[in-house]
Design a protein around this motif. Structure first.
Motif, PDB file in Angstrom:
ATOM      1  N   THR A  12       0.638  -1.614   0.135  1.00 44.67           N
ATOM      2  CA  THR A  12       0.306  -0.134   0.024  1.00 44.67           C
ATOM      3  C   THR A  12       1.069   0.869  -0.013  1.00 44.67           C
ATOM      4  O   THR A  12       2.024   1.119   0.499  1.00 44.67           O
TER       5      THR A  12
ATOM      6  N   GLY B 240       0.988   4.975   2.070  1.00 41.63           N
ATOM      7  CA  GLY B 240       0.640   4.830   2.901  1.00 41.63           C
ATOM      8  C   GLY B 240      -0.019   6.186   3.183  1.00 41.63           C
ATOM      9  O   GLY B 240       0.492   7.068   4.294  1.00 41.63           O
TER      10      GLY B 240
ATOM     11  N   ASN C 224      -2.989   7.066   4.786  1.00 44.31           N
ATOM     12  CA  ASN C 224      -3.856   7.412   6.203  1.00 44.31           C
ATOM     13  C   ASN C 224      -2.181   6.350   7.220  1.00 44.31           C
ATOM     14  O   ASN C 224      -2.525   5.243   7.454  1.00 44.31           O
TER      15      ASN C 224
ATOM     16  N   ASN D 150      -3.233   6.288  10.480  1.00 44.23           N
ATOM     17  CA  ASN D 150      -3.964   5.386  11.012  1.00 44.23           C
ATOM     18  C   ASN D 150      -4.181   3.669  10.874  1.00 44.23           C
ATOM     19  O   ASN D 150      -4.059   2.850  11.370  1.00 44.23           O
ATOM     20  N   GLN D 151      -3.696   3.551   9.259  1.00 42.64           N
ATOM     21  CA  GLN D 151      -4.098   2.040   8.455  1.00 42.64           C
ATOM     22  C   GLN D 151      -3.060   1.560   8.718  1.00 42.64           C
ATOM     23  O   GLN D 151      -3.097   0.418   9.020  1.00 42.64           O
ATOM     24  N   ILE D 152      -2.149   2.501   8.569  1.00 38.98           N
ATOM     25  CA  ILE D 152      -0.411   1.965   8.299  1.00 38.98           C
ATOM     26  C   ILE D 152      -0.686   1.105   9.856  1.00 38.98           C
ATOM     27  O   ILE D 152       0.159  -0.015  10.248  1.00 38.98           O
TER      28      ILE D 152
ATOM     29  N   GLU E 260      -2.502   0.022  12.174  1.00 38.11           N
ATOM     30  CA  GLU E 260      -3.091  -1.227  11.911  1.00 38.11           C
ATOM     31  C   GLU E 260      -2.012  -2.193  11.232  1.00 38.11           C
ATOM     32  O   GLU E 260      -2.608  -3.589  11.942  1.00 38.11           O
ATOM     33  N   LEU E 261      -1.547  -1.774   9.769  1.00 33.43           N
ATOM     34  CA  LEU E 261      -1.415  -3.352   9.165  1.00 33.43           C
ATOM     35  C   LEU E 261       0.146  -4.045  10.090  1.00 33.43           C
ATOM     36  O   LEU E 261       0.451  -4.724  10.035  1.00 33.43           O
TER      37      LEU E 261
ATOM     38  N   THR F 160      -1.411  -5.768  13.401  1.00 32.72           N
ATOM     39  CA  THR F 160      -1.513  -7.238  12.108  1.00 32.72           C
ATOM     40  C   THR F 160      -1.659  -8.035  11.894  1.00 32.72           C
ATOM     41  O   THR F 160      -1.164  -9.076  11.652  1.00 32.72           O
TER      42      THR F 160
ATOM     43  N   SER G  65       0.911  -7.321   9.055  1.00 31.57           N
ATOM     44  CA  SER G  65       0.562  -7.526   7.878  1.00 31.57           C
ATOM     45  C   SER G  65       2.353  -6.575   7.007  1.00 31.57           C
ATOM     46  O   SER G  65       2.156  -7.166   6.276  1.00 31.57           O
TER      47      SER G  65
ATOM     48  N   GLN H 279       0.498   4.719  19.160  1.00 27.74           N
ATOM     49  CA  GLN H 279       1.325   4.061  18.644  1.00 27.74           C
ATOM     50  C   GLN H 279       2.355   3.474  18.475  1.00 27.74           C
ATOM     51  O   GLN H 279       2.180   1.691  19.043  1.00 27.74           O
TER      52      GLN H 279
ATOM     53  N   TYR I 169       1.969  -2.440  18.942  1.00 30.93           N
ATOM     54  CA  TYR I 169       1.914  -2.055  17.602  1.00 30.93           C
ATOM     55  C   TYR I 169       3.072  -2.225  16.609  1.00 30.93           C
ATOM     56  O   TYR I 169       2.836  -2.554  15.668  1.00 30.93           O
TER      57      TYR I 169
END
Length: 367
Positions: free
Chosen positions: A222, A224, A226, A228-230, A232-233, A236, A238, A253, A259
């Protein structure tokens, strides 16, 4: 660079108005002295970011200025350089603000439009401890107050050794688990230059950089947009690595072990910095001496150190006070690290190639 927002903050849309007292989360660390009363009861109006960097400025600069002087700081907060420029332009010859903190590109635009006063540097004593390249920007109309610094971000669970080179982005071990900056961010311009250097080119011989970036086109999960989305990845598991990106995007984070976010400024190629500026609009509503006092306070060594520790921005004052504990952190920058490894943006040159580079970068990672 025109009105295009290169400040990395175009993902924030909230706008708020607040007194500093309401926004402050911790007690001020600078107290008023009995003799420092000339600004008692006066008001300074500040326009700053609505993100964590802006909130840190309210905590560490504005609130401590209030405690020191007895003045009141009223803060208006917004999310992008272009919004700040629009707000000041909308005020015409009756601006609402005494001080605005913003990215260099916005200050350049406001200076070109004749809306800014060029500060008298002799009225800012703390500037004597700021290296010359960080003192001013926007043709002398802005006073540098912090450095936005980019680095590599990595997964502390899956990346065994802390990266010491941007070449790590091309390691096949991380294929499919990489993120890169989106094309309209300044970080993408930095990455293009880094790729060129790794391939034997440089900022003026950029073609090797685009060819090297093409090697990553099928390895990136991806871009980046966002933060916040990064985050979260990473949480998790990912993502393994990404950049160029600023740890300042993850002030909460990156402190949370869940994280697994790591960051390093220790790359042998150095790291890129963008000078953030404070500017004074012409025909300000408030007291001029108060505005100069605020500019000087923003460069206080203790204030500079607190900003660096709070939000992972680089201090511009070479005598910034960084605590012994904070010096152990890989993502809290010290004046010594900045002196050794920081690379300043050549904004004047980048303005001439920006659109072309953005188009080439977009073509690589959208196909």
């Amino acid at each position: 660079m025109g009105d295009h927002d290169l400040s990395r903050r175009n993902f924030i849309k909230t706008v708020g108005v607040a007194s500093v007292a309401a926004a402050t989360l911790s007690m001020p660390f600078i107290r008023a002295s009995a003799s420092d009363t000339r600004f008692q009861g006066k008001t300074l109006r500040l326009l700053t970011w609505s993100d964590d960097t802006g909130l840190a400025a309210l905590r560490n600069i504005a609130a401590t200025f209030e405690a020191k002087t007895g003045a009141k700081v009223i803060a208006d907060r917004t999310g992008s350089t272009s919004e700040m420029v629009a707000k000041l332009k909308a005020g015409g010859d009756r601006p609402q603000y005494d001080i605005i903190t913003l990215a260099g590109v916005g200050a350049e635009g406001l200076a070109s439009a004749g809306l800014l006063e060029k500060p008298d540097l002799n009225r800012i004593p703390n500037l004597k401890d700021v290296p010359a390249q960080y003192q001013t920007g926007a043709n002398g109309h802005g006073i540098g107050y912090l450095l936005w610094c980019n680095s590599l971000v990595y997964n502390t669970r899956t990346v065994k050794d802390v990266p010491d080179s941007y070449a790590a982005l091309w390691d096949p071990a991380y294929e499919g688990r990489l993120f890169l900056p989106p094309p309209n961010w300044t970080e993408a311009m930095d990455l293009i230059i880094i790729a060129a250097k790794l391939a034997g080119g440089d900022i003026h011989n950029i073609e090797p950089g685009f060819k090297k970036l093409e090697e990553l086109k099928d390895r990136v999960m991806t871009l980046g947009e966002n933060p916040n989305q990064i985050a979260e990845l990473f949480r998790t598991n990912s993502l393994d690595m990404g950049g160029l990106y600023a740890p300042a995007f993850f002030p909460k984070q990156i402190r949370d072990p869940a994280y697994s976010l790591g960051a390093t400024f220790g790359m042998k190629e150095g790291f890129y910095t963008d000078l953030m500026l404070s500017v004074m609009p012409k025909h300000r509503p408030g007291d001029t001496d108060l505005a100069y006092a605020f500019l000087d306070h923003s460069l206080d060594p203790l204030v500079q150190g607190k900003m660096a520790e709070d939000i992972f921005n680089g201090p511009v004052n070479a005598k910034a006070i960084i605590s012994a504990e904070a010096r152990k952190s890989p993502f809290i920058l010290t004046p010594e690290q900045i002196a050794e490894k920081a690379i300043m943006h050549d904004n004047a040159f980048l303005a001439t190639v920006h659109d072309q580079w953005i188009r080439r970068y977009t073509e690589i990672f959208s196909s």
